[in-house]
Design an enzyme around this catalytic site. Structure first.
Site, PDB file in Angstrom:
ATOM      1  CG  ASN A  90      -0.123  17.723 -20.395  1.00  0.00           C
ATOM      2  OD1 ASN A  90       0.788  16.925 -20.218  1.00  0.00           O
ATOM      3  ND2 ASN A  90      -1.175  17.785 -19.604  1.00  0.00           N
TER       4      ASN A  90
ATOM      5  CE  LYS B 167       6.545  17.594 -13.731  1.00  0.00           C
ATOM      6  NZ  LYS B 167       6.634  16.393 -14.534  1.00  0.00           N
TER       7      LYS B 167
ATOM      8  CD  GLU C 114      -2.600  17.318 -16.081  1.00  0.00           C
ATOM      9  OE1 GLU C 114      -1.511  16.780 -15.791  1.00  0.00           O
ATOM     10  OE2 GLU C 114      -3.146  17.222 -17.171  1.00  0.00           O
TER      11      GLU C 114
ATOM     12  NE  ARG D 174      -4.200  -1.830   1.669  1.00  0.00           N
ATOM     13  CZ  ARG D 174      -4.272  -2.870   2.495  1.00  0.00           C
ATOM     14  NH1 ARG D 174      -3.460  -2.944   3.533  1.00  0.00           N
ATOM     15  NH2 ARG D 174      -5.154  -3.812   2.284  1.00  0.00           N
TER      16      ARG D 174
ATOM     17  NE  ARG E  16       1.729  17.407 -12.839  1.00  0.00           N
ATOM     18  CZ  ARG E  16       2.279  16.533 -12.017  1.00  0.00           C
ATOM     19  NH1 ARG E  16       1.886  16.487 -10.759  1.00  0.00           N
ATOM     20  NH2 ARG E  16       3.208  15.705 -12.430  1.00  0.00           N
TER      21      ARG E  16
ATOM     22  CD  GLU F 261       8.861  16.570 -22.203  1.00  0.00           C
ATOM     23  OE1 GLU F 261       8.233  17.589 -21.876  1.00  0.00           O
ATOM     24  OE2 GLU F 261       8.305  15.484 -22.507  1.00  0.00           O
TER      25      GLU F 261
ATOM     26  CG  HIS G  15       7.462  11.497 -24.547  1.00  0.00           C
ATOM     27  ND1 HIS G  15       6.082  11.474 -24.626  1.00  0.00           N
ATOM     28  CD2 HIS G  15       7.774  12.472 -23.662  1.00  0.00           C
ATOM     29  CE1 HIS G  15       5.589  12.391 -23.811  1.00  0.00           C
ATOM     30  NE2 HIS G  15       6.593  13.005 -23.210  1.00  0.00           N
TER      31      HIS G  15
ATOM     32  CG  HIS H  87       2.882  16.527 -23.824  1.00  0.00           C
ATOM     33  ND1 HIS H  87       3.695  17.639 -23.779  1.00  0.00           N
ATOM     34  CD2 HIS H  87       3.571  15.550 -23.188  1.00  0.00           C
ATOM     35  CE1 HIS H  87       4.810  17.331 -23.123  1.00  0.00           C
ATOM     36  NE2 HIS H  87       4.761  16.083 -22.759  1.00  0.00           N
TER      37      HIS H  87
ATOM     38  CE  LYS I  15       0.363  14.316 -14.565  1.00  0.00           C
ATOM     39  NZ  LYS I  15       0.090  14.811 -15.924  1.00  0.00           N
TER      40      LYS I  15
ATOM     41  CG  HIS J  97       0.528  11.991 -25.724  1.00  0.00           C
ATOM     42  ND1 HIS J  97      -0.068  12.488 -24.594  1.00  0.00           N
ATOM     43  CD2 HIS J  97       1.772  11.640 -25.349  1.00  0.00           C
ATOM     44  CE1 HIS J  97       0.786  12.430 -23.575  1.00  0.00           C
ATOM     45  NE2 HIS J  97       1.909  11.921 -24.023  1.00  0.00           N
TER      46      HIS J  97
HETATM   47  N1  LIG Z   1       5.921  10.879 -15.161  1.00  0.00           N
HETATM   48  C1  LIG Z   1       5.990  11.986 -15.870  1.00  0.00           C
HETATM   49  O1  LIG Z   1       5.638  13.072 -15.410  1.00  0.00           O
HETATM   50  C2  LIG Z   1       6.542  11.899 -17.253  1.00  0.00           C
HETATM   51  C3  LIG Z   1       6.884  13.071 -17.936  1.00  0.00           C
HETATM   52  C4  LIG Z   1       7.446  12.964 -19.209  1.00  0.00           C
HETATM   53  C5  LIG Z   1       7.670  11.715 -19.773  1.00  0.00           C
HETATM   54  N2  LIG Z   1       7.336  10.594 -19.069  1.00  0.00           N
HETATM   55  C6  LIG Z   1       7.587   9.251 -19.620  1.00  0.00           C
HETATM   56  O2  LIG Z   1       8.984   9.087 -19.752  1.00  0.00           O
HETATM   57  C7  LIG Z   1       9.244   8.106 -20.744  1.00  0.00           C
HETATM   58  C8  LIG Z   1      10.381   8.567 -21.620  1.00  0.00           C
HETATM   59  O3  LIG Z   1      11.506   8.762 -20.814  1.00  0.00           O
HETATM   60  P1  LIG Z   1      12.984   8.697 -21.427  1.00  0.00           P
HETATM   61  O4  LIG Z   1      13.057   9.524 -22.643  1.00  0.00           O
HETATM   62  O5  LIG Z   1      13.917   8.951 -20.307  1.00  0.00           O
HETATM   63  O6  LIG Z   1      13.032   7.188 -21.964  1.00  0.00           O
HETATM   64  P2  LIG Z   1      13.811   5.885 -21.479  1.00  0.00           P
HETATM   65  O7  LIG Z   1      13.691   5.672 -20.041  1.00  0.00           O
HETATM   66  O8  LIG Z   1      13.336   4.811 -22.396  1.00  0.00           O
HETATM   67  O9  LIG Z   1      15.330   6.234 -21.829  1.00  0.00           O
HETATM   68  C9  LIG Z   1      15.705   6.428 -23.191  1.00  0.00           C
HETATM   69  C10 LIG Z   1      16.858   5.496 -23.560  1.00  0.00           C
HETATM   70  O10 LIG Z   1      18.047   5.991 -22.954  1.00  0.00           O
HETATM   71  C11 LIG Z   1      18.712   4.944 -22.249  1.00  0.00           C
HETATM   72  N3  LIG Z   1      19.431   5.588 -21.160  1.00  0.00           N
HETATM   73  C12 LIG Z   1      18.938   6.073 -20.008  1.00  0.00           C
HETATM   74  N4  LIG Z   1      19.876   6.717 -19.310  1.00  0.00           N
HETATM   75  C13 LIG Z   1      21.023   6.625 -20.033  1.00  0.00           C
HETATM   76  C14 LIG Z   1      22.332   7.123 -19.849  1.00  0.00           C
HETATM   77  N5  LIG Z   1      22.666   7.874 -18.795  1.00  0.00           N
HETATM   78  N6  LIG Z   1      23.255   6.827 -20.800  1.00  0.00           N
HETATM   79  C15 LIG Z   1      22.916   6.099 -21.903  1.00  0.00           C
HETATM   80  N7  LIG Z   1      21.689   5.641 -22.138  1.00  0.00           N
HETATM   81  C16 LIG Z   1      20.750   5.906 -21.208  1.00  0.00           C
HETATM   82  C17 LIG Z   1      17.627   3.998 -21.831  1.00  0.00           C
HETATM   83  O11 LIG Z   1      18.129   2.703 -21.609  1.00  0.00           O
HETATM   84  C18 LIG Z   1      16.709   4.060 -23.059  1.00  0.00           C
HETATM   85  O12 LIG Z   1      17.159   3.191 -24.060  1.00  0.00           O
HETATM   86  C19 LIG Z   1       7.950   7.895 -21.493  1.00  0.00           C
HETATM   87  O13 LIG Z   1       7.393   6.663 -21.103  1.00  0.00           O
HETATM   88  C20 LIG Z   1       7.059   9.033 -21.000  1.00  0.00           C
HETATM   89  O14 LIG Z   1       5.698   8.706 -20.992  1.00  0.00           O
HETATM   90  C21 LIG Z   1       6.780  10.665 -17.830  1.00  0.00           C
END
Ligand SMILES: NC(=O)c1ccc[n+]([C@@H]2O[C@H](COP(=O)([O-])OP(=O)(O)OC[C@H]3O[C@@H](n4cnc5c(N)ncnc54)[C@H](O)[C@@H]3O)[C@@H](O)[C@H]2O)c1
Length: 369
Positions: free
Chosen positions: A244, A226, A236, A120, A240, A184, A265, A247, A142, A251
């Site tokens: 987006n 942020k 949100e 939990r 907040r 971003e 993304h 987005h 999130k 998306h």
């Molecule tokens: N929770 C939120 O508020 C929020 C906000 C924006 C995006 N997201 C989510 O985040 C995700 C995208 O995140 P991302 O772009 O970090 O993707 P990811 O976690 O897939 O990382 C991108 C790639 O980089 C590699 N990688 C990570 N760190 C590394 C490093 N230091 N050196 C070399 N390679 C490295 C990973 O293995 C992966 O292949 C999506 O699922 C999106 O929906 C969430």
């Protein structure tokens, strides 16, 4: 030097610590949160191979158990979620223990969600390793996974107890992943700070080349923006949604390209920001120069800025609008957009005539030919 940004959420407040060399001191940073000197770390294969040994060393004499998941968006799914929760239970992680999410947004979202339901709710620490995760996904609570019917449809709000953003980790990112995260960063300037966007126009190229001090400043300013927004509107209900910007388009494009490596993304966000400014200009909300300036900067950084930059087939304008209608921001059946009165002046609206939206998309699709 370490910059500290506080996310002011009362009983759930926490710090985001940003600086070079934080991984080497992870043990000292995390120790005050622990009841017993033991942490469970979840990472992905790429980050694990590059940086898990350094985290192990940085934790000092603390006990560490670790789980390594496949890299990539498809890990944010039920099977890997179930596996992670069951592994954490096997490791006998207790209510007062700390789970560490060590990776990009995929690992942060998945592990945060696992922590939110385990017994939990257990506390977790984010050690974000991508630029996107440092400026965006690791802050704000999130968490979640993707459903077969759409992205991020299953999840929970669960704030981390601490975020450690080690700028040095960005040094091993591929240029493409770094630039996707920059989408971003630029978004923050575009939505709320013309001054930050000016700064990025000047410093973006050097920052992309690897200047650590400039990278730290960009992360600090993004996280501060942020944190301010999240503190005003954690779940949100209002402001907040500004985060987006880009987005709704982004998306739809991610969905149209099957969440594949055709479009990351952050690349979808970059194209989406350009289209949101174009739509704003068409609606007479902002000056003609605004969309051109947005595109010019993103293009100068070597980023995708238009539908013409996406390889392979895309749906027509009606098809893209249908994909937008599946967005989580749809309210009472109406699409909600983040539009702008100028750079740094975004606002939320449902008042977008469908014809104008269709024209913007048709023109963008026309530029692909
Ligand atoms: N929770 C939120 O508020 C929020 C906000 C924006 C995006 N997201 C989510 O985040 C995700 C995208 O995140 P991302 O772009 O970090 O993707 P990811 O976690 O897939 O990382 C991108 C790639 O980089 C590699 N990688 C990570 N760190 C590394 C490093 N230091 N050196 C070399 N390679 C490295 C990973 O293995 C992966 O292949 C999506 O699922 C999106 O929906 C969430």
């Amino acid at each position: 030097m370490v910059d500290i940004v506080s996310v002011e959420l009362g009983a759930r407040a926490y710090q985001v610590r940003i600086g070079a060399g934080l991984l080497a001191r992870a043990g000292a940073e995390i120790a005050p949160l622990l009841r017993r000197p033991r942490v469970a770390v979840v990472t992905d294969e790429t980050v694990g191979a590059l940086h898990l040994a350094a985290l192990r060393a940085g934790l000092g004499d603390m006990e560490m158990v670790s789980l390594t998941l496949p890299a990539g968006e498809s890990t944010k799914s039920w099977p890997h979620f179930t596996h992670t929760v069951e592994w954490l239970l096997e490791q006998k992680v207790e209510r007062k223990d700390i789970v560490i999410a060590f990776g990009g947004g995929v690992i942060g979202d998945l592990v945060g969600f696992a922590a939110s339901v385990l017994r939990r709710g257990v506390r977790f620490v984010q050690i974000p390793t991508t630029l996107l995760a440092q400026v965006d996904s690791s802050v704000g609570g999130k968490t979640g996974i993707n459903a077969p019917s759409g992205k991020n449809l299953i999840g929970a709000f669960h704030q981390p107890s601490l975020v450690l953003a080690d700028i040095d980790l960005l040094g091993t990112l591929t240029p493409r992943d770094f630039l996707a995260g920059y989408g971003e960063v630029a978004k923050y300037g575009l939505l709320g700070s013309a001054d930050f966007f000016d700064w990025l126009e000047t410093n973006g190229p050097a920052l992309a080349k690897g200047d650590t001090a400039l990278r730290q400043e960009a992360v600090r300013r993004s996280v501060q923006m942020k944190a301010d927004i999240v503190a005003r509107d954690e779940t949100e209900e209002g402001d907040r949604a500004l985060l987006n910007l880009g987005h709704t388009f982004g998306h739809a494009l991610e969905s149209a390209t099957g969440y594949s490596s055709r479009l990351l993304h952050g690349e979808g966000v970059s194209i989406g920001c350009a289209l949101a400014f174009e739509l704003s200009q068409k609606l007479g909300l902002c000056a003609q120069e605004a969309p051109s300036r947005v595109r010019a900067h993103l293009r100068a950084m070597g980023m995708k800025t238009d539908l013409a930059d996406i390889e392979g087939p895309l749906p027509d304008a009606e098809g893209l609008i249908a994909l937008m209608a599946q967005d989580k921001k749809v309210l009472d059946g109406k699409l909600r957009f983040i539009l702008a009165r100028g750079i740094g002046e975004a606002f939320v609206t449902s008042d977008v005539p469908r014809d104008t939206l269709k024209t913007v998309l048709e023109e963008a699709l026309g530029r692909r030919r």
